[in-house]
Design a protein around this motif. Structure first.
Motif, PDB file in Angstrom:
ATOM      1  N   HIS A   1      -4.185  -3.303   1.379  1.00 32.19           N
ATOM      2  CA  HIS A   1      -2.700  -2.986   0.853  1.00 32.19           C
ATOM      3  C   HIS A   1      -2.286  -4.539   0.725  1.00 32.19           C
ATOM      4  CE1 HIS A   1      -3.555   0.877   2.693  1.00 32.19           C
ATOM      5  NE2 HIS A   1      -2.591   1.338   1.747  1.00 32.19           N
ATOM      6  N   PHE A   2      -1.192  -4.725   0.510  1.00 30.17           N
ATOM      7  CA  PHE A   2      -0.532  -6.024   0.533  1.00 30.17           C
ATOM      8  C   PHE A   2       1.123  -5.836   0.247  1.00 30.17           C
ATOM      9  CE2 PHE A   2      -1.040  -4.939  -3.977  1.00 30.17           C
ATOM     10  CZ  PHE A   2      -0.098  -5.405  -4.774  1.00 30.17           C
ATOM     11  N   ALA A   3       1.926  -6.726   0.752  1.00 34.30           N
ATOM     12  CA  ALA A   3       3.277  -6.463   0.770  1.00 34.30           C
ATOM     13  C   ALA A   3       3.958  -7.181  -0.235  1.00 34.30           C
ATOM     14  CB  ALA A   3       3.788  -7.088   2.129  1.00 34.30           C
ATOM     15  N   VAL A   4       5.078  -6.509  -0.854  1.00 32.14           N
ATOM     16  CA  VAL A   4       5.713  -7.079  -2.018  1.00 32.14           C
ATOM     17  C   VAL A   4       7.468  -6.800  -1.679  1.00 32.14           C
ATOM     18  CG1 VAL A   4       3.878  -6.669  -3.883  1.00 32.14           C
ATOM     19  CG2 VAL A   4       5.834  -4.777  -3.224  1.00 32.14           C
ATOM     20  N   TYR A   5       7.974  -7.747  -2.051  1.00 34.18           N
ATOM     21  CA  TYR A   5       9.603  -7.654  -1.839  1.00 34.18           C
ATOM     22  C   TYR A   5      10.182  -7.190  -3.078  1.00 34.18           C
ATOM     23  CZ  TYR A   5       9.306  -9.769   2.687  1.00 34.18           C
ATOM     24  OH  TYR A   5       8.573  -9.996   3.968  1.00 34.18           O
ATOM     25  N   VAL A   6      11.044  -6.249  -3.145  1.00 30.61           N
ATOM     26  CA  VAL A   6      11.630  -5.562  -4.302  1.00 30.61           C
ATOM     27  C   VAL A   6      13.125  -5.411  -4.067  1.00 30.61           C
ATOM     28  CG1 VAL A   6      11.483  -3.726  -5.850  1.00 30.61           C
ATOM     29  CG2 VAL A   6       9.484  -4.250  -4.736  1.00 30.61           C
TER      30      VAL A   6
ATOM     31  N   PHE B   1       7.760  -3.690   0.809  1.00 33.31           N
ATOM     32  CA  PHE B   1       7.120  -2.385   0.583  1.00 33.31           C
ATOM     33  C   PHE B   1       5.556  -2.923   0.654  1.00 33.31           C
ATOM     34  CE2 PHE B   1      10.859  -1.311  -1.639  1.00 33.31           C
ATOM     35  CZ  PHE B   1      11.033  -0.190  -1.699  1.00 33.31           C
ATOM     36  N   VAL B   2       4.700  -2.011   1.294  1.00 31.96           N
ATOM     37  CA  VAL B   2       3.264  -2.215   1.365  1.00 31.96           C
ATOM     38  C   VAL B   2       2.544  -1.157   0.472  1.00 31.96           C
ATOM     39  CG1 VAL B   2       1.415  -2.197   3.144  1.00 31.96           C
ATOM     40  CG2 VAL B   2       3.593  -3.040   3.906  1.00 31.96           C
ATOM     41  N   VAL B   3       1.905  -1.838  -0.385  1.00 29.74           N
ATOM     42  CA  VAL B   3       1.249  -1.058  -1.551  1.00 29.74           C
ATOM     43  C   VAL B   3      -0.347  -1.193  -1.453  1.00 29.74           C
ATOM     44  CG1 VAL B   3       3.236  -0.765  -2.917  1.00 29.74           C
ATOM     45  CG2 VAL B   3       1.585  -2.696  -2.953  1.00 29.74           C
ATOM     46  N   PRO B   4      -0.808  -0.280  -1.828  1.00 27.57           N
ATOM     47  CA  PRO B   4      -2.513  -0.326  -1.870  1.00 27.57           C
ATOM     48  C   PRO B   4      -2.851  -1.258  -3.113  1.00 27.57           C
ATOM     49  CG  PRO B   4      -1.645   1.867  -2.577  1.00 27.57           C
ATOM     50  CD  PRO B   4      -0.663   0.964  -2.391  1.00 27.57           C
ATOM     51  N   ILE B   5      -3.879  -2.063  -2.989  1.00 29.50           N
ATOM     52  CA  ILE B   5      -4.326  -2.992  -3.873  1.00 29.50           C
ATOM     53  C   ILE B   5      -4.872  -2.289  -5.151  1.00 29.50           C
ATOM     54  CG2 ILE B   5      -6.693  -4.597  -4.113  1.00 29.50           C
ATOM     55  CD1 ILE B   5      -6.216  -5.563  -1.167  1.00 29.50           C
ATOM     56  N   SER B   6      -5.172  -1.078  -5.044  1.00 26.28           N
ATOM     57  CA  SER B   6      -5.669  -0.394  -6.357  1.00 26.28           C
ATOM     58  C   SER B   6      -4.412  -0.280  -7.357  1.00 26.28           C
ATOM     59  CB  SER B   6      -5.935   1.031  -5.963  1.00 26.28           C
ATOM     60  OG  SER B   6      -4.857   2.013  -5.350  1.00 26.28           O
ATOM     61  N   PHE B   7      -3.176  -0.647  -6.886  1.00 23.00           N
ATOM     62  CA  PHE B   7      -2.167  -0.654  -8.088  1.00 23.00           C
ATOM     63  C   PHE B   7      -2.417  -1.783  -8.776  1.00 23.00           C
ATOM     64  CE2 PHE B   7       1.385   1.728  -5.583  1.00 23.00           C
ATOM     65  CZ  PHE B   7       0.595   2.893  -5.471  1.00 23.00           C
ATOM     66  N   LEU B   8      -3.127  -2.935  -8.599  1.00 23.94           N
ATOM     67  CA  LEU B   8      -3.334  -4.078  -9.358  1.00 23.94           C
ATOM     68  C   LEU B   8      -4.232  -3.925 -10.472  1.00 23.94           C
ATOM     69  CD1 LEU B   8      -4.335  -6.614  -6.495  1.00 23.94           C
ATOM     70  CD2 LEU B   8      -1.989  -6.510  -7.632  1.00 23.94           C
ATOM     71  N   LYS B   9      -4.989  -2.659 -10.433  1.00 24.13           N
ATOM     72  CA  LYS B   9      -5.604  -2.663 -11.999  1.00 24.13           C
ATOM     73  C   LYS B   9      -4.726  -1.822 -12.972  1.00 24.13           C
ATOM     74  CE  LYS B   9      -7.419   1.900 -10.088  1.00 24.13           C
ATOM     75  NZ  LYS B   9      -8.658   2.400  -9.648  1.00 24.13           N
ATOM     76  N   HIS B  10      -3.662  -1.071 -12.606  1.00 20.37           N
ATOM     77  CA  HIS B  10      -2.863  -0.590 -13.501  1.00 20.37           C
ATOM     78  C   HIS B  10      -1.918  -1.321 -14.431  1.00 20.37           C
ATOM     79  CE1 HIS B  10      -3.548   3.452 -11.858  1.00 20.37           C
ATOM     80  NE2 HIS B  10      -3.800   2.752 -10.669  1.00 20.37           N
ATOM     81  N   HIS B  11      -1.887  -1.091 -15.763  1.00 12.94           N
ATOM     82  CA  HIS B  11      -1.324  -1.858 -16.667  1.00 12.94           C
ATOM     83  C   HIS B  11       0.499  -2.149 -16.045  1.00 12.94           C
ATOM     84  CE1 HIS B  11      -0.306  -4.054 -20.203  1.00 12.94           C
ATOM     85  NE2 HIS B  11       0.685  -2.985 -20.585  1.00 12.94           N
ATOM     86  N   SER B  12       0.948  -0.952 -15.718  1.00  8.28           N
ATOM     87  CA  SER B  12       2.523  -1.217 -15.420  1.00  8.28           C
ATOM     88  C   SER B  12       2.669  -1.953 -14.219  1.00  8.28           C
ATOM     89  CB  SER B  12       2.956   0.248 -15.083  1.00  8.28           C
ATOM     90  OG  SER B  12       2.228   1.036 -14.200  1.00  8.28           O
TER      91      SER B  12
END
Length: 94
Positions: free
Chosen positions: A31-36, A44-55
């Motif tokens: 996972h990795f952290a992002v500020y939104v 937010f802490v999100v899975p690294i797998s999100f990095l492969k999605h175009h959006s």
């Protein structure tokens, strides 16, 4: 807009949202952290797998245009509203 509410609520539940801005908060492996947020930044802490999605890659491009490599929170900051972020994350989890 009521039809989007369940999607946002589900996204909020499934994300590991951390309200603490402490740098000692451990981010789980994979996972990795992002500020939104536009004014108030939320972590937010999100899975690294999100990095492969175009959006999600589009969000990263916006962050690059806005901040370059100088992120004001000291971590990846995504320049969009929390609602827009949750909408995108919700679509990735569907």
């Amino acid at each position: 807009m009521g039809f989007r509410l369940p999607r946002i609520v589900n996204a909020k539940r499934s994300l590991k949202r951390t309200l603490s801005f402490s740098e000692t908060t451990v981010v789980p492996k994979g996972h990795f952290a992002v500020y939104v947020g536009e004014v108030e930044k939320k972590r937010f802490v999100v899975p690294i797998s999100f990095l492969k999605h175009h959006s999600f890659q589009n969000l990263l491009s916006e962050a690059e245009e806005e901040y370059g490599f100088n992120h004001p929170m000291g971590a990846l900051t995504i320049p969009c509203s929390e609602e827009a972020f949750l909408d995108i994350i919700g679509s990735l989890q569907s």
